[in-house]
Every structure is written in C-alpha cells, then in structure tokens.
Design a protein around this motif. Structure first.
Motif, mmCIF file in Angstrom:
data_model
loop_
_atom_site.group_PDB
_atom_site.id
_atom_site.type_symbol
_atom_site.label_atom_id
_atom_site.label_comp_id
_atom_site.label_asym_id
_atom_site.label_seq_id
_atom_site.Cartn_x
_atom_site.Cartn_y
_atom_site.Cartn_z
ATOM 1 N N UNK A 78 44.600 36.639 35.941
ATOM 2 C CA UNK A 78 44.037 37.839 36.544
ATOM 3 C C UNK A 78 43.883 37.583 38.039
ATOM 4 N N UNK A 79 44.635 38.320 38.856
ATOM 5 C CA UNK A 79 44.579 38.150 40.307
ATOM 6 C C UNK A 79 43.499 39.043 40.885
ATOM 7 N N UNK A 80 42.795 38.554 41.913
ATOM 8 C CA UNK A 80 41.690 39.323 42.455
ATOM 9 C C UNK A 80 41.586 39.293 43.963
ATOM 10 N N UNK A 81 40.878 40.278 44.478
ATOM 11 C CA UNK A 81 40.515 40.371 45.892
ATOM 12 C C UNK A 81 39.035 40.710 45.923
ATOM 13 N N UNK A 82 38.254 39.920 46.651
ATOM 14 C CA UNK A 82 36.812 40.189 46.682
ATOM 15 C C UNK A 82 36.247 39.886 48.061
ATOM 16 N N UNK A 83 35.008 40.275 48.230
ATOM 17 C CA UNK A 83 34.281 40.010 49.457
ATOM 18 C C UNK A 83 32.908 39.476 49.130
ATOM 19 N N UNK A 84 32.311 38.841 50.131
ATOM 20 C CA UNK A 84 30.950 38.341 49.960
ATOM 21 C C UNK A 84 30.223 38.440 51.282
ATOM 22 N N UNK A 85 28.916 38.586 51.189
ATOM 23 C CA UNK A 85 28.063 38.629 52.374
ATOM 24 C C UNK A 85 26.765 37.917 52.022
ATOM 25 N N UNK A 86 26.244 37.148 52.968
ATOM 26 C CA UNK A 86 25.042 36.399 52.634
ATOM 27 C C UNK A 86 24.396 35.735 53.818
ATOM 28 N N UNK A 87 23.474 34.842 53.493
ATOM 29 C CA UNK A 87 22.700 34.124 54.492
ATOM 30 C C UNK A 87 23.002 32.644 54.462
ATOM 31 N N UNK A 98 28.413 39.015 45.991
ATOM 32 C CA UNK A 98 29.867 39.181 46.019
ATOM 33 C C UNK A 98 30.277 40.333 45.124
ATOM 34 N N UNK A 99 31.433 40.880 45.416
ATOM 35 C CA UNK A 99 31.990 41.925 44.575
ATOM 36 C C UNK A 99 33.461 42.086 44.859
ATOM 37 N N UNK A 100 34.189 42.644 43.885
ATOM 38 C CA UNK A 100 35.603 42.832 44.117
ATOM 39 C C UNK A 100 36.342 43.412 42.943
ATOM 40 N N UNK A 101 37.664 43.288 43.006
ATOM 41 C CA UNK A 101 38.602 43.836 42.032
ATOM 42 C C UNK A 101 39.440 42.710 41.456
ATOM 43 N N UNK A 102 39.776 42.804 40.161
ATOM 44 C CA UNK A 102 40.681 41.856 39.513
ATOM 45 C C UNK A 102 41.649 42.616 38.631
ATOM 46 N N UNK A 103 42.913 42.121 38.591
ATOM 47 C CA UNK A 103 43.900 42.734 37.706
ATOM 48 C C UNK A 103 43.524 42.454 36.250
ATOM 49 N N UNK A 104 44.143 43.165 35.346
ATOM 50 C CA UNK A 104 43.796 43.058 33.924
ATOM 51 C C UNK A 104 43.989 41.639 33.403
ATOM 52 N N UNK A 105 42.978 41.078 32.724
ATOM 53 C CA UNK A 105 43.079 39.724 32.184
ATOM 54 C C UNK A 105 43.777 39.662 30.821
#
Length: 155
Positions: A78-87, A98-105
């Motif tokens: 499952x290929x994915x693209x995500x982002x994260x933001x933090x301290x 974090x959050x993002x999208x993943x192709x069907x596993x």
C-alpha cells in the motif's frame, strides 16, 4: 474527532516550548508493527522517506511517501503520501500529529485515509527511532488501527 484532536494539539503547544530539535532534514526509515480491526490483527512492515521543514524554533512540518505491507496472504504493498506537523521536544525529540492517504492494501477494497500521532527521537548524530499510531478509515466501513515502530537515518 474534535474531542481527540484538541487535547493532542494543546499538548503539542505546551510541550513545544522546550529547546528546539533539528529540522530542515531529509529522512529514510524501515518500520514494522501491528494493524488490527474487525477482531483480527496482523504484522505489518514498510519503508518511508520524508522531509521536515522548520516552522520557527519550536515547531516543524513534514511530508512523507511510504510503502507498507500487511504480512499475510492476499495483501499487497500500500503506497502512501502523508504529512505531519508538531513540536520539537528538547534537543532530540519531535512530537507530532499525522495524516494522509494510502492506496488499497487488499484487492476489492478502497484507498484509505489515516490520522494519528507519533514521537520521534534522535539516536546519535544521524539515526532516529520512532513510534506512531494511526487510525485508518475509508469506504466499505473500513475501520482499522496500527502501531508502528521505526528506525531511520537523517540527512
């Protein structure tokens, strides 16, 4: 969702007042863990590459591409693209959402979306370890959770 996200973001703001950690860096990692849902659990493994950007002295944001596989028959990468933001936590830590999208596993399912949180800690000059929780959701009432640990290199 707001009941969960608000305390996490408030905690990030409070904890990010510590000494800044290094950002503006590329990273690659190998990871493994467990994914569970519908009274079943399976091992999972993957790789990821990302880049983190400084957002001042106490915060950062990053992007990541990944490939993960549930380690059982009938699944695929499952290929994915995500982002994260933090301290930044001290000299060596990063606490993030974090959050993002993943192709069907699995065939005959759908692409997935995820949201989660994690902590990354530097080990020496170039290595880091991390732990991350993600909740996955999508069409067909997909509802799964995972916890992954990773070991990576920073550039």
């Amino acid at each position: 969702m707001r009941k969960v996200l608000f305390p996490v973001l408030a905690s990030l703001a409070a904890l990010s007042a510590a000494t800044p950690a290094l950002a503006n860096e590329a990273r690659v990692e190998a990871r493994g863990g467990i994914i569970w849902g519908y009274d079943e659990s399976e091992a999972t493994a993957g790789v990821a590459a990302g880049y983190d950007f400084d957002l001042g002295n106490v915060a950062f944001a990053g992007v990541e591409v990944s490939g993960d596989k549930i380690l059982t028959e009938g699944t695929k990468v499952s290929f994915g693209v995500s982002g994260r933001v933090g301290g930044k936590i001290g000299e060596d830590g990063k606490l993030y959402v974090a959050g993002g999208w993943q192709s069907e596993p699995v065939s005959h399912t759908t692409d997935l979306w995820s949201i989660g949180a994690g902590y990354q800690h530097n080990i020496g000059q170039k290595l880091y370890g991390k732990v991350e929780y993600r909740h996955y959701f999508g069409d067909y009432d997909i509802d799964a959770d995972s916890v992954m640990v990773g070991l990576g290199a920073r550039f």
